[in-house]
Design an enzyme around this catalytic site. Sequence first.
Site, mmCIF file in Angstrom:
data_model
loop_
_atom_site.group_PDB
_atom_site.id
_atom_site.type_symbol
_atom_site.label_atom_id
_atom_site.label_comp_id
_atom_site.label_asym_id
_atom_site.label_seq_id
_atom_site.Cartn_x
_atom_site.Cartn_y
_atom_site.Cartn_z
ATOM 1 C CG ASP A 1 6.779 22.504 -1.298
ATOM 2 O OD1 ASP A 1 5.909 23.333 -1.613
ATOM 3 O OD2 ASP A 1 7.828 22.330 -1.953
ATOM 4 C CG ASN B 1 11.723 29.393 2.108
ATOM 5 O OD1 ASN B 1 11.828 30.600 1.988
ATOM 6 N ND2 ASN B 1 10.545 28.773 2.071
ATOM 7 C CE LYS C 1 7.818 23.679 -9.716
ATOM 8 N NZ LYS C 1 8.866 24.499 -9.125
ATOM 9 C CE LYS D 1 14.995 24.877 23.924
ATOM 10 N NZ LYS D 1 16.062 25.143 24.856
ATOM 11 C CG PHE E 1 7.881 34.075 -8.947
ATOM 12 C CD1 PHE E 1 6.789 34.866 -9.260
ATOM 13 C CD2 PHE E 1 9.160 34.597 -9.099
ATOM 14 C CE1 PHE E 1 6.971 36.167 -9.716
ATOM 15 C CE2 PHE E 1 9.352 35.898 -9.547
ATOM 16 C CZ PHE E 1 8.256 36.681 -9.856
ATOM 17 C CE LYS F 1 2.461 24.849 -8.478
ATOM 18 N NZ LYS F 1 2.677 25.001 -7.050
HETATM 19 N N1 CTP Z 1 3.032 27.485 -4.219
HETATM 20 C C1 CTP Z 1 1.793 27.486 -3.628
HETATM 21 N N2 CTP Z 1 1.542 26.646 -2.581
HETATM 22 C C2 CTP Z 1 2.476 25.791 -2.155
HETATM 23 C C3 CTP Z 1 3.742 25.748 -2.768
HETATM 24 C C4 CTP Z 1 3.991 26.628 -3.797
HETATM 25 O O1 CTP Z 1 0.932 28.250 -4.027
HETATM 26 N N3 CTP Z 1 2.194 24.977 -1.148
HETATM 27 C C5 CTP Z 1 3.280 28.407 -5.335
HETATM 28 C C6 CTP Z 1 4.501 29.298 -5.145
HETATM 29 O O2 CTP Z 1 4.136 30.514 -4.529
HETATM 30 C C7 CTP Z 1 4.964 29.521 -6.568
HETATM 31 C C8 CTP Z 1 4.552 28.267 -7.287
HETATM 32 O O3 CTP Z 1 3.556 27.656 -6.476
HETATM 33 O O4 CTP Z 1 4.304 30.600 -7.188
HETATM 34 C C9 CTP Z 1 5.687 27.297 -7.519
HETATM 35 O O5 CTP Z 1 6.348 27.039 -6.300
HETATM 36 P P1 CTP Z 1 7.631 26.111 -6.251
HETATM 37 O O6 CTP Z 1 8.145 26.050 -4.850
HETATM 38 O O7 CTP Z 1 8.579 26.500 -7.335
HETATM 39 O O8 CTP Z 1 7.074 24.702 -6.682
HETATM 40 P P2 CTP Z 1 6.174 23.655 -5.961
HETATM 41 O O9 CTP Z 1 4.818 23.682 -6.584
HETATM 42 O O10 CTP Z 1 6.236 23.832 -4.482
HETATM 43 O O11 CTP Z 1 6.871 22.297 -6.406
HETATM 44 P P3 CTP Z 1 8.361 21.773 -6.017
HETATM 45 O O12 CTP Z 1 8.653 22.299 -4.633
HETATM 46 O O13 CTP Z 1 8.226 20.302 -6.066
HETATM 47 O O14 CTP Z 1 9.301 22.304 -7.047
#
Ligand code: CTP
Length: 402
Positions: A281, A212, A339, A291, A325, A343
């Site tokens: 994710d 990303n 979340k 490759k 975040f 979490k």
């Molecule tokens: N995070 C994490 N591990 C992951 C994904 C996210 O610890 N595999 C943490 C990120 O660092 C952030 C928080 O979870 O502090 C929220 O991340 P975000 O991308 O907003 O949400 P997700 O939990 O990934 O859910 P979604 O992508 O469905 O919004």
Amino acid sequence: MKEILESKRVLIGITGGIAAYKVNFLIRELKKMGADVRVIITGAGKEFVSVLTLETLSNNEVYSELFPKTGDKRIPHIELARWADCFLVCPATANFIAKSALGLADDLLSTVFISYNSNVIIAPSMNENMYLNKVVQENIRKLREGGHIIIEPEIGELACKEEGIGRLASIEKIIDWIKNVLIYRDEFKGKKVLVTAGRTEEPIDPVRYISNYSTGKMGFSIAEEANLKGGEVTLISGPTFLKPSSNIKYIPVKTAEEMAEAVKKEFLRNDVLIMTAAVSDYKPKRVSKSKIKRENERIQIELVKNEDILESIGKAKGNKITVGFSLETEDEISNSIKKLKKKNLDFIVVNNPLVDGAGFGKDTNVVKIIDKDENIESLPQMTKNELAIIILNKILKLMNER
Ligand code: CTP
């Protein structure tokens, strides 16, 4: 509040920029707060502000000569460096920034600068094209890396009648930084802070990956601020062009799996985890060893879920503080509350990258902070450094309540 800077010794270096006249107002405010102020001015600085005015306002001699007059036993650059609790260069020109990034010492100000190894704050001000010039930005990056605080200039009308970035930061903001450095500096002494930053990269084959746009700026700002406040900081970051200050323990990682492993290991010895990283994710189920060739009209890459690092940590976090975040482009509040609960976070910082002034790679952010009781605090647009301070102050409050 009047004596908040009582007996604090603030050394101000003035270089040759039009914003130099604003230092008069700054000195007046600092004196009102009880600070003892001394001024060094360069030859070019004298073109913009009068030494007599500076002496009158600071109630002290103004310094500009590197070599003392015959018979004068003082060594001004050493004495001034020893004297100051905090050294502010304001306004800092591109020339001064270049000289200090290189370690040149050819006048009193630049010589004091390299003789001084404590709290340095630099407030640049110049024309936008000069400020955004790659060399100037590279020099600023070097100074930041050296642990110096750079107060970003503001966007607005410039003396050259152009609109853009380059206006000296407001006097209030500069004073806030001085206070931050002189008064709130040791707030995190003895505290161990773990921060994650940036993106992760999930390999598809030896030359491609899924990722990303995260650059790591938010996490680096938090790590640097916690370091400035005396905390023992560990920073785990995905690939980034940023470099942390040398006394931050830095653990570079690539994939979500590597980040998960590092966070779990480091969390054991830390008091706080602030997870700003944009963790992928999903990752490709299979990574091709060679490759992938452009032979087929279509290919499919099967993705599997990565571990949710914060969720795993949240299951056994004990008395430690965890902050997440949340990146959302719709239903930000309800999704972020989910979340926060899932979490087991102490609070969550919600940002929407589609909002003006927020998002990946920017120096500013616009966020809402939601705490455990679902109280929502909406913050205006601010720099990531300013936001870092707000987040750290919130953490400090929680720590002190425990
Ligand atoms: N995070 C994490 N591990 C992951 C994904 C996210 O610890 N595999 C943490 C990120 O660092 C952030 C928080 O979870 O502090 C929220 O991340 P975000 O991308 O907003 O949400 P997700 O939990 O990934 O859910 P979604 O992508 O469905 O919004």
